[in-house]
Design a protein around this motif. Sequence first.
Motif, PDB file in Angstrom:
ATOM      1  N   HIS A  13       1.010  -2.030  -8.972  1.00 54.77           N
ATOM      2  CA  HIS A  13       1.307  -2.416  -7.600  1.00 54.77           C
ATOM      3  C   HIS A  13       1.959  -3.798  -7.544  1.00 54.77           C
ATOM      4  O   HIS A  13       1.939  -4.551  -8.512  1.00 54.77           O
ATOM      5  CB  HIS A  13       0.021  -2.471  -6.754  1.00 54.77           C
ATOM      6  CG  HIS A  13      -0.590  -1.155  -6.461  1.00 54.77           C
ATOM      7  ND1 HIS A  13      -1.297  -0.445  -7.392  1.00 54.77           N
ATOM      8  CD2 HIS A  13      -0.604  -0.408  -5.321  1.00 54.77           C
ATOM      9  CE1 HIS A  13      -1.727   0.683  -6.856  1.00 54.77           C
ATOM     10  NE2 HIS A  13      -1.320   0.734  -5.605  1.00 54.77           N
ATOM     11  N   TYR A  40      -8.826   4.805 -11.515  1.00 52.44           N
ATOM     12  CA  TYR A  40      -7.701   4.751 -10.580  1.00 52.44           C
ATOM     13  C   TYR A  40      -6.339   4.754 -11.276  1.00 52.44           C
ATOM     14  O   TYR A  40      -6.194   4.298 -12.399  1.00 52.44           O
ATOM     15  CB  TYR A  40      -7.783   3.476  -9.731  1.00 52.44           C
ATOM     16  CG  TYR A  40      -9.122   3.222  -9.123  1.00 52.44           C
ATOM     17  CD1 TYR A  40      -9.922   2.186  -9.576  1.00 52.44           C
ATOM     18  CD2 TYR A  40      -9.608   4.033  -8.099  1.00 52.44           C
ATOM     19  CE1 TYR A  40     -11.164   1.937  -9.015  1.00 52.44           C
ATOM     20  CE2 TYR A  40     -10.842   3.790  -7.531  1.00 52.44           C
ATOM     21  CZ  TYR A  40     -11.620   2.744  -7.997  1.00 52.44           C
ATOM     22  OH  TYR A  40     -12.860   2.506  -7.453  1.00 52.44           O
ATOM     23  N   LYS A  82      -1.911   4.408   0.737  1.00 50.73           N
ATOM     24  CA  LYS A  82      -3.178   4.321   0.011  1.00 50.73           C
ATOM     25  C   LYS A  82      -3.515   2.857  -0.288  1.00 50.73           C
ATOM     26  O   LYS A  82      -2.642   2.062  -0.607  1.00 50.73           O
ATOM     27  CB  LYS A  82      -3.087   5.105  -1.302  1.00 50.73           C
ATOM     28  CG  LYS A  82      -2.864   6.607  -1.107  1.00 50.73           C
ATOM     29  CD  LYS A  82      -2.731   7.304  -2.454  1.00 50.73           C
ATOM     30  CE  LYS A  82      -2.480   8.795  -2.266  1.00 50.73           C
ATOM     31  NZ  LYS A  82      -2.309   9.480  -3.574  1.00 50.73           N
ATOM     32  N   GLU A  83      -4.794   2.555  -0.197  1.00 53.07           N
ATOM     33  CA  GLU A  83      -5.225   1.187  -0.466  1.00 53.07           C
ATOM     34  C   GLU A  83      -4.943   0.820  -1.919  1.00 53.07           C
ATOM     35  O   GLU A  83      -5.185   1.608  -2.832  1.00 53.07           O
ATOM     36  CB  GLU A  83      -6.723   1.038  -0.191  1.00 53.07           C
ATOM     37  CG  GLU A  83      -7.223  -0.390  -0.395  1.00 53.07           C
ATOM     38  CD  GLU A  83      -8.719  -0.516  -0.166  1.00 53.07           C
ATOM     39  OE1 GLU A  83      -9.253  -1.620  -0.364  1.00 53.07           O
ATOM     40  OE2 GLU A  83      -9.353   0.503   0.188  1.00 53.07           O
ATOM     41  N   ASN A  84      -4.422  -0.365  -2.118  1.00 56.61           N
ATOM     42  CA  ASN A  84      -4.171  -0.874  -3.460  1.00 56.61           C
ATOM     43  C   ASN A  84      -5.508  -1.031  -4.191  1.00 56.61           C
ATOM     44  O   ASN A  84      -6.347  -1.827  -3.785  1.00 56.61           O
ATOM     45  CB  ASN A  84      -3.465  -2.232  -3.354  1.00 56.61           C
ATOM     46  CG  ASN A  84      -3.039  -2.784  -4.699  1.00 56.61           C
ATOM     47  OD1 ASN A  84      -3.609  -2.434  -5.732  1.00 56.61           O
ATOM     48  ND2 ASN A  84      -2.042  -3.647  -4.685  1.00 56.61           N
ATOM     49  N   PRO A  85      -5.749  -0.259  -5.257  1.00 57.88           N
ATOM     50  CA  PRO A  85      -7.052  -0.336  -5.933  1.00 57.88           C
ATOM     51  C   PRO A  85      -7.345  -1.715  -6.515  1.00 57.88           C
ATOM     52  O   PRO A  85      -8.508  -2.056  -6.711  1.00 57.88           O
ATOM     53  CB  PRO A  85      -6.944   0.722  -7.037  1.00 57.88           C
ATOM     54  CG  PRO A  85      -5.487   0.949  -7.238  1.00 57.88           C
ATOM     55  CD  PRO A  85      -4.854   0.720  -5.905  1.00 57.88           C
ATOM     56  N   ALA A 121       4.077  11.310  -6.361  1.00 58.57           N
ATOM     57  CA  ALA A 121       3.772  10.534  -5.155  1.00 58.57           C
ATOM     58  C   ALA A 121       4.704  10.901  -4.008  1.00 58.57           C
ATOM     59  O   ALA A 121       4.366  10.707  -2.839  1.00 58.57           O
ATOM     60  CB  ALA A 121       3.890   9.038  -5.464  1.00 58.57           C
ATOM     61  N   SER A 135       0.861  -1.195   0.000  1.00 61.54           N
ATOM     62  CA  SER A 135       0.000   0.000   0.000  1.00 61.54           C
ATOM     63  C   SER A 135       0.892   1.238   0.000  1.00 61.54           C
ATOM     64  O   SER A 135       0.995   1.940   1.011  1.00 61.54           O
ATOM     65  CB  SER A 135      -0.911   0.009   1.226  1.00 61.54           C
ATOM     66  OG  SER A 135      -1.698  -1.152   1.277  1.00 61.54           O
ATOM     67  N   GLY A 172       2.513   4.776  -0.059  1.00 64.45           N
ATOM     68  CA  GLY A 172       1.955   6.070   0.301  1.00 64.45           C
ATOM     69  C   GLY A 172       0.778   5.974   1.254  1.00 64.45           C
ATOM     70  O   GLY A 172       0.067   6.951   1.468  1.00 64.45           O
TER      71      GLY A 172
END
Length: 637
Positions: free
Chosen positions: A304, A300, A212-215, A460, A208, A210
Amino acid sequence: MIYDISITALIFFCIFVGLVLGLSFYFGRKKSDSSSYYAAGGQIHWAVNGIAFAGDYLSAASFLGICGMIAIAGFDGFLYAIGFLAGWIVALFLIAEPFKRLGKYTFTDALNAKFNSRAITLSASISTLIISVFYLIPQMVGAGDLVMPLLGLPHWVGVILVGAIVIAIVASAGMASTTYVQFLKGGLLIVLSVILTGYILKNGLSLSPGGKENPYHKFIELTPKIEGDKVTAVTNWNLESQQVVGGKTFVKLNQNGVDRWFYLTEKDGKQTLKETLTIVQKANGEKLYNGETKDKRKFYQVGHLSKIIVNGKEVEKTGAVGPFEFLSTIKESEVVRFLHAKITDGTDQVSLYYPEITSGTKFMLPGLKYKIGTDASLWSKLDFVSLMLALFLGTAALPHILIRYYTVKTPRDARKSTILAIAAIGGFYILTLFIGLGAGVNGVMDVESSNMAAPLLAKAFGAVLFSIISAVAFATVLGTVAGLIVASSGAIAHDFIDIYLKKNLSDDNKVKVGKIAAVIVGVFAILLGMAFKGINVSFLVGWAFAIAASANLPAILFLLFWKRTSSTGISASIVVGIVSSLAIILTSPTMWDKYGLGAENSMHQLENPALISFPLAVLTVYVFSILYPKKDVKVDS
């Protein structure tokens, strides 16, 4: 992607553009004769020229294209960097010093130094124009891609903006201002790439990034009912349609009035439907992102790791890592890549981006883009060899690179500046490996444009870093385009009008015509930049290298190293190299797709022409030199 304007980015952009234009107008105030306009009077210091070489060469293809290609295709993208760098070996050992001794202003001057042939003048000037135009296309595409996240403006605005600024640079002071713009942005690009790589290693790898949730984990997964090889029903969803593209089954479902697209895949031994990223261009002009309008922001950024393995154990993140640990960890882990499929749904045009989990081992080895292993076809193997041949041989034959040898005082300076350029370019390409991989696993990829991988990775890590890197990347485009337009204007004004048409222009008129030519070429480049939107810029540059290797290099090498080379042999080889390479490019799968005829229906499956066009040109210069031997001529001094 959906971009918003960044005020910080806008400020840095204006500062850099102002600096570039300031340099141009400073040199523009000085008296400019033809020698100064086309070759900076031969007074550039070799060290400045070496970094300017790097600045000229590290174009949109290098910073934007290679980083983007590594991000989506792993090691296969890095093969471009290897090919680009290897080409400088040819330039150093075979071209640099002898070419400096032959020329004056342009590539045509050198080829024609011993012959005074109108046929060479015409063919070489046309070759310069064609290669420059093909090299201009990816620069303009890259400029448009940069402006979207930088200024929140459409792609076409960026293309026009860079065209207008470059025309101002070239029309004001020619090669002098171009050289210092290239020197400035070449140095800054290398320094900033070191900084960006430092950020990548400091942040390490995370599922994840930053915070942030992995889309990818938010994508809906459904269990369908299947009969034969078709989906027949999905609980709580209305089945609208399904199509098979490239061996994948794509299914359109509807829930609560919203259309969503899925693709059929396998998970834990069972068939499942996985959500895709979708852009639908409707016939009425409306554009939908994952079934919703743009303002809903349901589209998005991706790229990842789905699994991180350290010492045989799964972890959520690594923390700071060293360079080799970074590479080895990616190799042991799993990468979520997004592939593209384009379909027609009634009157709507649908772009589907679907996830595919790829082992780190595959990602870090050749084969994802260029099929050269056990699953390779004859066409894919030939295409790979052809690409590598073009990149290796093309560097030493690019007109805008060759004319830089005329900006230094002596052949020895030409050699020293080439050595410095190789060191700078080689160091930069090592950094692109880390930047490209970092973009591919930090959730910053714009699936619509791989060219934005490096700037979005910088974003980022902070708005300031993003702003500076984007502004320098834009300056990178400016410098390279300026060099290409100087080469083009020289081919038109000096080679074609002054020499071939025998207009005997005065020195002032030669500069004036060159500036007019620069404006015309700049406008043409703007139109082409709009037409080729969305194609990876490194891929496009590969075409320019292939044409240069085919049209120019055989003529150069035979002129320098075979005493029996004739003017007829040189001019004929240039024509054959141009015609054969263009014929293969214009009938390639990519162009067939651009024509709307379908890549699978193209006349052949070869994307890169050098494997055929280069040997043809070599054979032509040899045969025609034998059939039409050179005559003793008095060459004008």
